[in-house]
Design a protein around this motif. Structure first.
Motif, PDB file in Angstrom:
ATOM      1  N   LEU B  93     -14.965  -9.683  -6.178  1.00 37.30           N
ATOM      2  CA  LEU B  93     -14.338 -10.995  -6.019  1.00 37.30           C
ATOM      3  C   LEU B  93     -15.358 -12.022  -5.526  1.00 37.30           C
ATOM      4  O   LEU B  93     -15.434 -13.146  -6.042  1.00 37.30           O
ATOM      5  CB  LEU B  93     -13.158 -10.885  -5.035  1.00 37.30           C
ATOM      6  N   LEU B  94     -16.181 -11.589  -4.570  1.00 33.43           N
ATOM      7  CA  LEU B  94     -17.195 -12.508  -4.037  1.00 33.43           C
ATOM      8  C   LEU B  94     -18.203 -12.891  -5.120  1.00 33.43           C
ATOM      9  O   LEU B  94     -18.589 -14.058  -5.238  1.00 33.43           O
ATOM     10  CB  LEU B  94     -17.922 -11.857  -2.857  1.00 33.43           C
ATOM     11  N   ASN B  95     -18.610 -11.900  -5.924  1.00 33.68           N
ATOM     12  CA  ASN B  95     -19.554 -12.192  -7.003  1.00 33.68           C
ATOM     13  C   ASN B  95     -18.957 -13.149  -8.023  1.00 33.68           C
ATOM     14  O   ASN B  95     -19.676 -13.957  -8.617  1.00 33.68           O
ATOM     15  CB  ASN B  95     -19.989 -10.887  -7.687  1.00 33.68           C
ATOM     16  N   ILE B  96     -17.648 -13.041  -8.243  1.00 36.50           N
ATOM     17  CA  ILE B  96     -16.996 -13.975  -9.160  1.00 36.50           C
ATOM     18  C   ILE B  96     -17.009 -15.384  -8.563  1.00 36.50           C
ATOM     19  O   ILE B  96     -17.310 -16.361  -9.250  1.00 36.50           O
ATOM     20  CB  ILE B  96     -15.562 -13.501  -9.478  1.00 36.50           C
ATOM     21  N   LEU B  97     -16.743 -15.478  -7.266  1.00 36.20           N
ATOM     22  CA  LEU B  97     -16.813 -16.786  -6.600  1.00 36.20           C
ATOM     23  C   LEU B  97     -18.230 -17.349  -6.700  1.00 36.20           C
ATOM     24  O   LEU B  97     -18.420 -18.553  -6.885  1.00 36.20           O
ATOM     25  CB  LEU B  97     -16.428 -16.659  -5.120  1.00 36.20           C
ATOM     26  N   ALA B  98     -19.221 -16.461  -6.587  1.00 35.43           N
ATOM     27  CA  ALA B  98     -20.623 -16.902  -6.634  1.00 35.43           C
ATOM     28  C   ALA B  98     -21.054 -17.272  -8.046  1.00 35.43           C
ATOM     29  O   ALA B  98     -22.125 -17.841  -8.237  1.00 35.43           O
ATOM     30  CB  ALA B  98     -21.527 -15.801  -6.082  1.00 35.43           C
ATOM     31  N   GLY B  99     -20.247 -16.915  -9.036  1.00 35.22           N
ATOM     32  CA  GLY B  99     -20.630 -17.184 -10.412  1.00 35.22           C
ATOM     33  C   GLY B  99     -21.596 -16.141 -10.951  1.00 35.22           C
ATOM     34  O   GLY B  99     -22.202 -16.335 -12.010  1.00 35.22           O
ATOM     35  N   LEU B 100     -21.750 -15.027 -10.238  1.00 30.21           N
ATOM     36  CA  LEU B 100     -22.670 -13.981 -10.689  1.00 30.21           C
ATOM     37  C   LEU B 100     -21.976 -13.006 -11.624  1.00 30.21           C
ATOM     38  O   LEU B 100     -22.627 -12.273 -12.360  1.00 30.21           O
ATOM     39  CB  LEU B 100     -23.236 -13.228  -9.488  1.00 30.21           C
ATOM     40  N   GLU B 101     -20.642 -12.969 -11.556  1.00 29.63           N
ATOM     41  CA  GLU B 101     -19.871 -12.163 -12.502  1.00 29.63           C
ATOM     42  C   GLU B 101     -18.768 -13.055 -13.049  1.00 29.63           C
ATOM     43  O   GLU B 101     -18.322 -13.977 -12.375  1.00 29.63           O
ATOM     44  CB  GLU B 101     -19.241 -10.939 -11.811  1.00 29.63           C
ATOM     45  N   THR B 102     -18.335 -12.755 -14.271  1.00 27.05           N
ATOM     46  CA  THR B 102     -17.240 -13.541 -14.835  1.00 27.05           C
ATOM     47  C   THR B 102     -15.951 -12.731 -14.774  1.00 27.05           C
ATOM     48  O   THR B 102     -15.966 -11.525 -14.997  1.00 27.05           O
ATOM     49  CB  THR B 102     -17.532 -13.901 -16.306  1.00 27.05           C
ATOM     50  N   PRO B 103     -14.848 -13.393 -14.449  1.00 30.62           N
ATOM     51  CA  PRO B 103     -13.581 -12.671 -14.411  1.00 30.62           C
ATOM     52  C   PRO B 103     -13.136 -12.290 -15.825  1.00 30.62           C
ATOM     53  O   PRO B 103     -13.477 -12.970 -16.794  1.00 30.62           O
ATOM     54  CB  PRO B 103     -12.609 -13.682 -13.786  1.00 30.62           C
ATOM     55  N   SER B 104     -12.384 -11.190 -15.938  1.00 26.47           N
ATOM     56  CA  SER B 104     -11.847 -10.804 -17.240  1.00 26.47           C
ATOM     57  C   SER B 104     -10.743 -11.762 -17.656  1.00 26.47           C
ATOM     58  O   SER B 104     -10.546 -12.036 -18.840  1.00 26.47           O
ATOM     59  CB  SER B 104     -11.298  -9.384 -17.184  1.00 26.47           C
ATOM     60  N   ASP B 105     -10.034 -12.242 -16.668  1.00 28.26           N
ATOM     61  CA  ASP B 105      -8.971 -13.225 -16.884  1.00 28.26           C
ATOM     62  C   ASP B 105      -8.940 -14.141 -15.683  1.00 28.26           C
ATOM     63  O   ASP B 105      -9.421 -13.792 -14.628  1.00 28.26           O
ATOM     64  CB  ASP B 105      -7.603 -12.513 -16.985  1.00 28.26           C
ATOM     65  N   GLY B 106      -8.294 -15.286 -15.884  1.00 26.62           N
ATOM     66  CA  GLY B 106      -8.117 -16.186 -14.764  1.00 26.62           C
ATOM     67  C   GLY B 106      -9.325 -17.066 -14.531  1.00 26.62           C
ATOM     68  O   GLY B 106     -10.298 -17.024 -15.292  1.00 26.62           O
ATOM     69  N   GLU B 107      -9.269 -17.829 -13.458  1.00 30.07           N
ATOM     70  CA  GLU B 107     -10.292 -18.844 -13.232  1.00 30.07           C
ATOM     71  C   GLU B 107     -10.473 -19.084 -11.744  1.00 30.07           C
ATOM     72  O   GLU B 107      -9.527 -18.957 -10.961  1.00 30.07           O
ATOM     73  CB  GLU B 107      -9.837 -20.139 -13.911  1.00 30.07           C
ATOM     74  N   VAL B 108     -11.703 -19.428 -11.399  1.00 25.45           N
ATOM     75  CA  VAL B 108     -11.980 -19.863 -10.029  1.00 25.45           C
ATOM     76  C   VAL B 108     -12.428 -21.312 -10.095  1.00 25.45           C
ATOM     77  O   VAL B 108     -13.219 -21.676 -10.955  1.00 25.45           O
ATOM     78  CB  VAL B 108     -13.092 -19.003  -9.392  1.00 25.45           C
ATOM     79  N   ARG B 109     -11.887 -22.140  -9.212  1.00 27.33           N
ATOM     80  CA  ARG B 109     -12.343 -23.529  -9.146  1.00 27.33           C
ATOM     81  C   ARG B 109     -12.877 -23.812  -7.753  1.00 27.33           C
ATOM     82  O   ARG B 109     -12.310 -23.383  -6.756  1.00 27.33           O
ATOM     83  CB  ARG B 109     -11.192 -24.483  -9.467  1.00 27.33           C
ATOM     84  N   ILE B 110     -13.984 -24.510  -7.717  1.00 29.82           N
ATOM     85  CA  ILE B 110     -14.522 -24.986  -6.446  1.00 29.82           C
ATOM     86  C   ILE B 110     -14.442 -26.496  -6.479  1.00 29.82           C
ATOM     87  O   ILE B 110     -14.989 -27.130  -7.388  1.00 29.82           O
ATOM     88  CB  ILE B 110     -15.970 -24.512  -6.236  1.00 29.82           C
ATOM     89  N   ALA B 111     -13.733 -27.041  -5.504  1.00 24.08           N
ATOM     90  CA  ALA B 111     -13.491 -28.490  -5.467  1.00 24.08           C
ATOM     91  C   ALA B 111     -12.953 -28.975  -6.808  1.00 24.08           C
ATOM     92  O   ALA B 111     -13.346 -30.040  -7.299  1.00 24.08           O
ATOM     93  CB  ALA B 111     -14.759 -29.237  -5.078  1.00 24.08           C
ATOM     94  N   GLY B 112     -12.100 -28.175  -7.404  1.00 22.53           N
ATOM     95  CA  GLY B 112     -11.443 -28.582  -8.640  1.00 22.53           C
ATOM     96  C   GLY B 112     -12.228 -28.308  -9.905  1.00 22.53           C
ATOM     97  O   GLY B 112     -11.711 -28.453 -11.005  1.00 22.53           O
ATOM     98  N   ILE B 113     -13.500 -27.888  -9.751  1.00 24.47           N
ATOM     99  CA  ILE B 113     -14.334 -27.668 -10.939  1.00 24.47           C
ATOM    100  C   ILE B 113     -14.407 -26.175 -11.234  1.00 24.47           C
ATOM    101  O   ILE B 113     -14.773 -25.385 -10.354  1.00 24.47           O
ATOM    102  CB  ILE B 113     -15.749 -28.229 -10.706  1.00 24.47           C
ATOM    103  N   PRO B 114     -14.055 -25.761 -12.458  1.00 26.03           N
ATOM    104  CA  PRO B 114     -14.105 -24.336 -12.798  1.00 26.03           C
ATOM    105  C   PRO B 114     -15.521 -23.780 -12.636  1.00 26.03           C
ATOM    106  O   PRO B 114     -16.491 -24.422 -13.035  1.00 26.03           O
ATOM    107  CB  PRO B 114     -13.680 -24.301 -14.271  1.00 26.03           C
ATOM    108  N   VAL B 115     -15.595 -22.597 -12.050  1.00 24.72           N
ATOM    109  CA  VAL B 115     -16.901 -21.963 -11.838  1.00 24.72           C
ATOM    110  C   VAL B 115     -17.388 -21.372 -13.153  1.00 24.72           C
ATOM    111  O   VAL B 115     -16.711 -20.572 -13.784  1.00 24.72           O
ATOM    112  CB  VAL B 115     -16.800 -20.870 -10.758  1.00 24.72           C
ATOM    113  N   ARG B 116     -18.569 -21.813 -13.561  1.00 22.20           N
ATOM    114  CA  ARG B 116     -19.161 -21.283 -14.797  1.00 22.20           C
ATOM    115  C   ARG B 116     -20.406 -20.457 -14.507  1.00 22.20           C
ATOM    116  O   ARG B 116     -20.962 -19.831 -15.392  1.00 22.20           O
ATOM    117  CB  ARG B 116     -19.530 -22.439 -15.725  1.00 22.20           C
TER     118      ARG B 116
END
Lengths: 263, 291
Positions: B93-116
């Motif tokens: 989960l932390l790596n997904i927040l860091a943008g080091l791994e991509t989620p299989s589904d769903g999305e993480v946003r930081i300050a409203g901007i999707p993490v790519r």
């Protein structure tokens, strides 16, 4: 008197005693001169090598310089070629899988077994010797460069990526520096291979060089000169290895961490 | 390394603008005066985790689900810990927040901007041994300051300032190998703070330290956090560490990774380890984990 000093004196005494016994053993006929030339004989040989030379006219210095020059050419070419090739192969896992068996195969072929073919291709001159040394050094260096890149700690790569690095910049700024110690170790190993190959490479088509000296002395039953040749090769390897170790400490000070604080 | 900074901007005012990374961030109120917001009201959430899942192909066998749909809102400037057994997917989960791994589904946003990917305002502190061994403490921190708008001198100055913040100004020239584990992690924190990230992600940063150093580092982290208010997401498997540090503790269960407890820790700092209120929380978390 300090302990190390005592040890040193004991060591010198033991070696001195050994040489003395050796000398006596030959003098009393227990050992044959041409099989175990006594120290006095080796000393005579050294005097001859420094002054008139063996074969006449070629002193120990020119033998040594010739050998060093051949090793340097082959080694430098091998390292200069192996580093870029290895870095490219290491960068692409697919390329690595494709080439892995070739690298292992070529590295496993004993360099000297190539001597007959090398003579056919390049003649019995200088080129053959340099190519043989280069061949031996190249595969050792190459497999070390590839391994160095592959074995970079993934934690460091992840840390680099967390700062937004990727592709060539990640490779240059993280993978490359992280791989240098192993590459350096590979360079030292490759040089060792160069020294191993040189004697065989100088067996034919020349009377100059330490390998040629060793073989030539054998045909004249000059075992003391063979021993001298061996000793010079050993000393050269020792000195150069030490020099590279010193260089490594200077170039990669972070790696040794001599004044490490351990808690 | 040089060419990346050839375009270094000398103009101080302009530089200042460039350094304050995402301009989307809402105006921040006085750091020290404001207590971090609790709970998950979407309006003040800086991190939004929306139905994030992660599956790995099972070889052989069916795919392994590491994270079941995770939905979380994390408030700006909050200190949130994620606790759970090994294999509960907290590091994923932390790596997904860091943008080091991509989620299989769903999305993480930081300050409203999707993490790519990385570099969207996340700073990461890893477990030990993630410092670059060929760089000194100052070099490692400067590595983090790779803003193209910064000249070499600016980077050095910034690195020195950050080392001062973590109390290591005297160790600037030391290589990681010459530093203790605690010092190394201080440098790692300074490095992660180098670009003034909006969120600080920490993956068991003190897990490899001995108990005494660990306690010391927890205090140190709270001190740094009060000096540079950030949203912190802190992964640990120590319940007491999470309790000492956090405003909020999220407990994950394994197989598949899912949230089983979301607990606000509304206690004043510094917290005593034997505080009855803290121990009550401890029992509560342990009950959920061992259930």
């Amino acid at each position: 008197m300090t302990r190390p000093a005592t040890q040193r004196i004991v060591a010198v005494l033991v070696i001195g005693l050994l040489l003395f016994v050796w000398e006596l053993a030959v003098a009393w006929g227990w050992l044959r001169v041409y099989q175990f030339p006594p120290p006095s004989r080796i000393a005579d040989g050294l005097r001859e090598m420094v002054t008139t030379g063996f074969p006449t006219g070629i002193t120990i210095w020119s033998h040594t310089l010739t050998t060093l020059w051949r090793i340097l050419q082959g080694y430098a070419a091998a390292v200069a070629l192996a580093i870029p090739v290895g870095l490219v192969i290491g960068a692409f896992p697919t390329l690595d899988r494709l080439t892995a068996s070739v690298v292992v195969f070529c590295r496993s072929v004993a360099t000297l077994s190539l001597l007959p073919l090398a003579i056919v291709w390049f003649g019995a001159g200088e080129l053959t010797k340099v190519v043989l040394i280069g061949y031996g050094c190249f595969w050792v260096m190459l497999s070390n460069v590839i391994a160095a890149v592959k074995q970079v700690d993934p934690a460091l790569v992840r840390a680099g990526r967390s700062f937004g690095l990727s592709g060539p910049r990640l490779y240059r700024e993280v993978v490359l520096p992280a791989a240098t110690p192993r590459m350096f170790a590979g360079a030292r190993m490759a040089l060792g291979v160069g020294f191993m190959v040189i004697v065989g490479a100088e067996m034919i088509g020349t009377i100059e060089g330490l390998g040629a000296l060793i073989m030539e002395a054998r045909s004249f039953y000059r075992s003391e000169i063979t021993i001298l040749g061996m000793a010079v090769i050993g000393l050269l390897g020792f000195a150069i290895s030490g020099g590279l170790g010193w260089l490594q400490g200077r170039l990669l000070p972070w790696e040794s961490g001599l004044d490490a604080v351990r808690r | 390394m040089e060419d990346a900074f050839r375009g270094g901007i000398r103009n101080a005012a302009l530089r200042h603008v460039c350094v304050r990374t995402p301009s989307v961030m809402p105006a921040r109120v006085d750091h020290d005066a404001v207590a971090p917001a609790f709970g998950g009201a979407p309006s003040d959430a800086i991190i939004e985790i929306d139905g994030v899942t992660k599956r790995f192909p099972g070889r052989p066998g069916p795919a392994v689900t590491v994270l079941d749909p995770i939905v979380l809102r994390i408030a700006d400037n909050a200190f949130v810990s994620i606790v759970g057994r090994s294999g509960c997917g907290k590091t994923t989960l932390l790596n997904i927040l860091a943008g080091l791994e991509t989620p299989s589904d769903g999305e993480v946003r930081i300050a409203g901007i999707p993490v790519r990917g990385p570099g969207q305002g996340q700073g990461v502190v890893f477990q030990q041994h993630a410092l670059f061994p060929w760089l000194t403490a100052a070099g490692n921190v400067a590595f983090g300051c790779r803003d193209p708008a910064l000249s070499k001198a600016d980077r050095a100055e910034r690195a020195a300032e950050l080392l001062r913040l973590v109390g290591l100004e005297d160790a600037a020239a030391k290589y990681p190998r010459e530093m203790s584990g605690g010092m190394q992690q201080r440098v790692a924190i300074a490095r992660a703070l180098a670009l003034d990230p909006r969120i600080l992600l920490m993956d068991e940063p003190f897990g490899a330290l001995d108990e005494l150093t660990r306690i010391e580092m927890q205090h140190e982290l709270l001190r740094i956090w009060s000096a540079r208010r950030k949203t912190v997401v802190f992964v640990t498997h120590s319940i007491s560490e999470a309790l000492i540090l956090s405003d909020r503790i999220i407990v994950l269960a394994a197989n598949p990774g899912r949230v089983i407890l979301d607990l606000d820790v509304d206690l004043p700092r510094p917290r005593g380890r034997a505080d009855p209120a803290l121990l009550a929380h401890y029992e509560r978390i342990w009950a959920e984990i061992s259930a």
